[in-house]
Design a protein around this motif. Structure first.
Motif, PDB file in Angstrom:
ATOM      1  N   ASP A   1      36.799  43.429 132.765  1.00 16.17           N
ATOM      2  CA  ASP A   1      37.539  42.517 132.151  1.00 16.17           C
ATOM      3  C   ASP A   1      39.182  42.779 132.200  1.00 16.17           C
ATOM      4  O   ASP A   1      40.023  41.893 132.268  1.00 16.17           O
ATOM      5  N   ALA A   2      39.172  43.919 131.925  1.00 19.26           N
ATOM      6  CA  ALA A   2      40.649  44.624 131.867  1.00 19.26           C
ATOM      7  C   ALA A   2      41.302  44.443 133.406  1.00 19.26           C
ATOM      8  O   ALA A   2      42.363  44.032 133.459  1.00 19.26           O
ATOM      9  N   TYR A   3      40.451  44.587 134.328  1.00 17.61           N
ATOM     10  CA  TYR A   3      41.013  44.510 135.736  1.00 17.61           C
ATOM     11  C   TYR A   3      41.528  43.025 136.108  1.00 17.61           C
ATOM     12  O   TYR A   3      42.235  42.874 136.513  1.00 17.61           O
ATOM     13  N   ARG A   4      40.447  42.142 135.619  1.00 17.01           N
ATOM     14  CA  ARG A   4      40.912  40.741 136.051  1.00 17.01           C
ATOM     15  C   ARG A   4      41.923  40.145 135.318  1.00 17.01           C
ATOM     16  O   ARG A   4      42.722  39.433 135.659  1.00 17.01           O
ATOM     17  N   ASN A   5      42.147  40.740 133.921  1.00 17.47           N
ATOM     18  CA  ASN A   5      43.217  40.349 133.051  1.00 17.47           C
ATOM     19  C   ASN A   5      44.563  41.242 133.007  1.00 17.47           C
ATOM     20  O   ASN A   5      45.400  41.019 132.389  1.00 17.47           O
ATOM     21  N   ARG A   6      44.635  42.076 133.947  1.00 16.73           N
ATOM     22  CA  ARG A   6      45.744  43.027 133.898  1.00 16.73           C
ATOM     23  C   ARG A   6      47.168  42.507 134.240  1.00 16.73           C
ATOM     24  O   ARG A   6      48.170  42.920 133.824  1.00 16.73           O
ATOM     25  N   SER A   7      47.233  41.223 134.792  1.00  9.75           N
ATOM     26  CA  SER A   7      48.527  40.768 135.039  1.00  9.75           C
ATOM     27  C   SER A   7      49.031  40.102 133.577  1.00  9.75           C
ATOM     28  O   SER A   7      50.429  40.248 133.387  1.00  9.75           O
ATOM     29  N   PHE A   8      48.171  39.824 132.888  1.00 10.44           N
ATOM     30  CA  PHE A   8      48.501  39.620 131.306  1.00 10.44           C
ATOM     31  C   PHE A   8      49.204  40.559 130.606  1.00 10.44           C
ATOM     32  O   PHE A   8      50.002  40.599 129.700  1.00 10.44           O
ATOM     33  N   PHE A   9      48.597  41.815 130.644  1.00 11.75           N
ATOM     34  CA  PHE A   9      49.016  42.903 130.147  1.00 11.75           C
ATOM     35  C   PHE A   9      50.222  43.567 130.755  1.00 11.75           C
ATOM     36  O   PHE A   9      51.034  43.928 129.950  1.00 11.75           O
ATOM     37  N   HIS A  10      50.579  43.412 131.812  1.00 12.39           N
ATOM     38  CA  HIS A  10      51.674  43.728 132.409  1.00 12.39           C
ATOM     39  C   HIS A  10      52.768  42.924 132.036  1.00 12.39           C
ATOM     40  O   HIS A  10      53.924  43.242 131.860  1.00 12.39           O
ATOM     41  N   TRP A  11      52.433  41.460 132.174  1.00  7.65           N
ATOM     42  CA  TRP A  11      53.458  40.382 131.554  1.00  7.65           C
ATOM     43  C   TRP A  11      54.022  40.915 129.962  1.00  7.65           C
ATOM     44  O   TRP A  11      55.367  40.889 129.866  1.00  7.65           O
ATOM     45  N   LEU A  12      53.152  41.474 129.246  1.00 10.53           N
ATOM     46  CA  LEU A  12      53.401  41.814 127.860  1.00 10.53           C
ATOM     47  C   LEU A  12      54.112  43.077 127.622  1.00 10.53           C
ATOM     48  O   LEU A  12      55.200  43.444 127.285  1.00 10.53           O
ATOM     49  N   THR A  13      53.824  44.058 128.456  1.00 12.18           N
ATOM     50  CA  THR A  13      53.891  45.630 128.388  1.00 12.18           C
ATOM     51  C   THR A  13      55.386  45.921 129.512  1.00 12.18           C
ATOM     52  O   THR A  13      55.733  47.034 129.051  1.00 12.18           O
ATOM     53  N   ARG A  14      55.157  45.233 130.315  1.00  8.31           N
ATOM     54  CA  ARG A  14      56.577  45.497 131.352  1.00  8.31           C
ATOM     55  C   ARG A  14      57.537  44.364 131.219  1.00  8.31           C
ATOM     56  O   ARG A  14      58.601  44.537 130.938  1.00  8.31           O
ATOM     57  N   GLY A  15      57.142  43.062 131.518  1.00  9.31           N
ATOM     58  CA  GLY A  15      58.112  41.990 131.824  1.00  9.31           C
ATOM     59  C   GLY A  15      58.807  41.577 130.185  1.00  9.31           C
ATOM     60  O   GLY A  15      59.882  41.298 130.250  1.00  9.31           O
ATOM     61  N   SER A  16      57.823  41.554 129.438  1.00  2.21           N
ATOM     62  CA  SER A  16      58.365  41.229 128.086  1.00  2.21           C
ATOM     63  C   SER A  16      58.566  42.367 126.861  1.00  2.21           C
ATOM     64  O   SER A  16      58.876  42.054 125.923  1.00  2.21           O
ATOM     65  N   ALA A  17      58.381  43.653 127.421  1.00  2.00           N
ATOM     66  CA  ALA A  17      58.640  44.683 126.511  1.00  2.00           C
ATOM     67  C   ALA A  17      59.902  44.598 125.908  1.00  2.00           C
ATOM     68  O   ALA A  17      59.578  44.935 124.473  1.00  2.00           O
TER      69      ALA A  17
ATOM     70  N   LEU B   1      61.974  42.245 124.743  1.00  2.00           N
ATOM     71  CA  LEU B   1      61.863  41.182 123.801  1.00  2.00           C
ATOM     72  C   LEU B   1      60.929  41.835 122.310  1.00  2.00           C
ATOM     73  O   LEU B   1      61.361  41.512 121.607  1.00  2.00           O
ATOM     74  N   PHE B   2      59.898  41.988 122.686  1.00  5.04           N
ATOM     75  CA  PHE B   2      58.991  42.573 121.824  1.00  5.04           C
ATOM     76  C   PHE B   2      59.567  44.030 121.006  1.00  5.04           C
ATOM     77  O   PHE B   2      59.324  44.015 119.836  1.00  5.04           O
ATOM     78  N   ARG B   3      60.153  44.698 121.619  1.00  5.93           N
ATOM     79  CA  ARG B   3      60.686  45.808 121.031  1.00  5.93           C
ATOM     80  C   ARG B   3      61.726  45.418 119.905  1.00  5.93           C
ATOM     81  O   ARG B   3      61.713  45.970 118.932  1.00  5.93           O
ATOM     82  N   ARG B   4      62.520  44.374 120.372  1.00  8.20           N
ATOM     83  CA  ARG B   4      63.860  44.003 119.477  1.00  8.20           C
ATOM     84  C   ARG B   4      63.121  42.870 118.689  1.00  8.20           C
ATOM     85  O   ARG B   4      64.203  42.382 118.063  1.00  8.20           O
ATOM     86  N   MET B   5      62.098  42.802 118.342  1.00  5.23           N
ATOM     87  CA  MET B   5      61.493  41.647 117.410  1.00  5.23           C
ATOM     88  C   MET B   5      62.283  41.318 116.149  1.00  5.23           C
ATOM     89  O   MET B   5      62.899  40.329 115.661  1.00  5.23           O
ATOM     90  N   PRO B   6      62.491  42.674 115.159  1.00 10.78           N
ATOM     91  CA  PRO B   6      63.377  42.526 114.083  1.00 10.78           C
ATOM     92  C   PRO B   6      64.449  42.040 114.282  1.00 10.78           C
ATOM     93  O   PRO B   6      65.315  41.307 113.313  1.00 10.78           O
ATOM     94  N   ASP B   7      65.375  42.420 115.485  1.00 11.12           N
ATOM     95  CA  ASP B   7      66.510  41.786 115.846  1.00 11.12           C
ATOM     96  C   ASP B   7      66.579  40.431 115.955  1.00 11.12           C
ATOM     97  O   ASP B   7      67.394  39.487 115.292  1.00 11.12           O
ATOM     98  N   VAL B   8      65.632  40.003 116.891  1.00 11.37           N
ATOM     99  CA  VAL B   8      65.548  38.594 117.461  1.00 11.37           C
ATOM    100  C   VAL B   8      65.246  37.654 116.358  1.00 11.37           C
ATOM    101  O   VAL B   8      65.498  36.560 116.209  1.00 11.37           O
ATOM    102  N   ALA B   9      64.359  38.234 115.456  1.00  9.64           N
ATOM    103  CA  ALA B   9      63.743  37.282 114.346  1.00  9.64           C
ATOM    104  C   ALA B   9      64.677  36.881 113.300  1.00  9.64           C
ATOM    105  O   ALA B   9      64.668  35.713 112.732  1.00  9.64           O
ATOM    106  N   ARG B  10      65.957  37.523 113.364  1.00  2.00           N
ATOM    107  CA  ARG B  10      67.093  37.273 112.478  1.00  2.00           C
ATOM    108  C   ARG B  10      68.056  36.026 112.874  1.00  2.00           C
ATOM    109  O   ARG B  10      68.435  36.222 113.996  1.00  2.00           O
ATOM    110  N   THR B  11      68.154  35.044 111.902  1.00  4.30           N
ATOM    111  CA  THR B  11      68.717  33.739 112.402  1.00  4.30           C
ATOM    112  C   THR B  11      69.983  34.083 112.848  1.00  4.30           C
ATOM    113  O   THR B  11      70.613  33.566 113.855  1.00  4.30           O
ATOM    114  N   ALA B  12      70.785  34.846 112.110  1.00  4.97           N
ATOM    115  CA  ALA B  12      72.018  35.269 112.582  1.00  4.97           C
ATOM    116  C   ALA B  12      72.350  35.938 113.999  1.00  4.97           C
ATOM    117  O   ALA B  12      73.633  35.832 114.375  1.00  4.97           O
ATOM    118  N   ASN B  13      71.328  36.590 114.486  1.00  5.48           N
ATOM    119  CA  ASN B  13      71.371  36.992 115.940  1.00  5.48           C
ATOM    120  C   ASN B  13      71.056  36.169 117.106  1.00  5.48           C
ATOM    121  O   ASN B  13      71.167  36.432 118.347  1.00  5.48           O
TER     122      ASN B  13
END
Lengths: 337, 337
Positions: free
Chosen positions: B90-106, B108-120
């Protein structure tokens, strides 16, 4: 069988649960920083649009963050209202470990494929967010070492006239020690000048500037100073692994004994590498902490590694406080050999 | 009750499992890029020191990565030897979704507290890794849309003389269409010039330069061109959500109908926002995809949102292929109204 996992295992496939846990891990770190976890802990419920409006947060992002927490039962969500879920208490207590992973160390884990390649492992081959790591480590230290630290302090035969904290960071420990020993003076030594600026500020706020000397120097290489001679109690937390590998660790322990000739007690607290734990049984933090140090090329000694260096390094192990909340934390209570 | 979760639930506490899943998610993305997943899939076993030596990887980092996969039963590890675990397939079949999350979008998720603030949330307030996202999305597209796409193509009444792909990226789809319709010509339109350079290269390698026109333009704003007049089949994948909000989407659909007056079929495939799924039942990808777009401030329409715009936009919904592997992917088969 655990109820919290049971609740999801019937409906979500295991790989989706792994994926959603990764999203939720980022959400825990963010929710701590944004005050969402504290608001839930204090009030037992939270109306998301109201919280977002009061705290200047984007409502859609706030709702999305809450969904991520709800996906792994950290909160229960009913439309825009959230309450603590089955995993809330545990996630709340362990939030600093998640923050360490998803904020402080995120850039290291993102670049895992690059960092793992031998050809790339030269120079400054990885980055982490030092400010975020300091934010998390303050709470990690309180959560893990503090209760055992004060036990060790309470067990001292006499009150020290001067204490020194090696790797003092933002100075929390020396201020706490001066609170405990009002007649004492303190030295704080750290290589990170920004951390020392925070320590100087905190010392001034506490009205203790007269009693504290902050020294910007590298514990591994620093030379003797006159003020070192009077130090009776040495402390060193969460940096002992930097003493290693073995030969350097023995030399450092010897040099510390020589630099501080009046120090009869040395409280050395650090995380150690887990041994004899199956991969599937690793508690919170250990896997992330150990993989991060593997990627950075930093040796993390086991408890047995440490036990093998004290005599050679000029110290006798008086007592050993095995904490083991997350990553085999231990406080070695050393006395001059 | 699922065996894979069952195996860990007795021994690991749920919050440790969430933490370890987050570490493992990064390890899945990395293991794909480093060839570890393919080697395991091909050979059924892997000796870590040998693999590390042959692929120029740091042995300790490679072992640490394997431990992370073992912690959530993606592999079984015995010392330095690993085999597929209960979650491997299952992980092998879905690896591209994990890569999207932990490589491509990492980032964005790291900066979640900054990005969530309206002022930013002004200007370029977030970053993602476009190259990493393209790497993952190629496989995501194959995994989700392709089987249904070819079903829709096979159902066409006649072979198109000219096809156009809106948001063609690196050109995979137009080359596949020319393979399917050898007499046809193709237009590829994309705003990202680096992607078009890749497409030009792939077109040349396939010996199809004569039959392909690549156009650097923004689908949302582009003007009419003479070569648009002959296009009989339009395709557009994984960019339809950029047409929104509603008013702009209606206008864009109308403009596409006017720009391509001979196009009688328009295959529009995209992810849609999940509806009626409890937070704990979200399949792999949906939670990450939707939270990422919440953070970026990008509206993701539901299927009902889409169904509400076609008539007004000048198109009739001939058929709807609901894929729903991960994030409510759907292909709308439209014909000129």
């Amino acid at each position: 069988m655990n109820d919290a996992l049971n609740a999801t295992a019937d409906t979500v496939d295991p790989v989706a649960y792994i994926f959603n846990s990764a999203v939720a891990a980022s959400a825990i770190g963010a929710a701590w920083e944004l005050g969402i976890l504290d608001a839930l802990q204090a009030n037992g419920t939270l109306e998301l649009p109201q919280f977002a409006a009061e705290h200047g947060l984007d409502p859609q992002s706030t709702l999305g963050l809450a969904r991520a927490l709800a996906a792994v039962d950290i909160v229960e969500r009913i439309d825009t209202k959230v309450m603590p879920g089955g995993n809330f208490a545990d996630a709340y207590r362990n939030r600093s470990f998640f923050h360490w992973l998803t904020r402080g160390s995120a850039e290291l884990f993102r670049r895992m494929p690059d960092v793992a390649r031998t050809a790339n492992r030269t120079g400054e081959f990885y980055q982490r967010d030092a400010a975020a790591i300091a934010y998390a480590c303050k709470e990690i230290s309180e959560l893990t070492y503090d209760p055992w630290f004060w036990d060790a302090i309470d067990g001292l035969a006499s009150s020290p006239a001067v204490v020194a904290d090696l790797g003092c960071g933002s100075g929390t420990r020396i201020l706490q020690l001066l609170d405990r020993f009002p007649a004492a003076r303190a030295l704080g030594i750290d290589v990170a000048e920004p951390a020392l600026a925070v320590a100087a500020d905190a010392t001034a706020k506490a009205g203790l500037t007269e009693k504290v000397t902050l020294i910007a120097d590298d514990v591994l290489t620093m030379a003797a100073r006159p003020e070192f001679a009077e130090v009776e109690l040495l402390t060193c937390f969460m940096m002992g692994h930097d003493f290693w590998p073995r030969q350097r660790c023995v030399a450092t322990l010897r040099r510390v004994a020589a630099l501080f000739p009046s120090a009869n007690t040395f409280l050395l607290g650090d995380a150690t590498r887990s041994t004899g734990v199956a991969d599937k049984d690793l508690p919170v933090f250990a896997l992330g902490f150990e993989l991060a140090h593997d990627l950075m090329g930093t040796f993390i000694p086991t408890i047995a590694d440490w036990e093998s260096v004290f005599a050679e390094g000029g110290w006798r192990l008086r007592e050993q406080h095995r904490i083991g909340i997350a990553v085999g934390e231990v406080i070695f209570e050393l006395e001059r050999a």
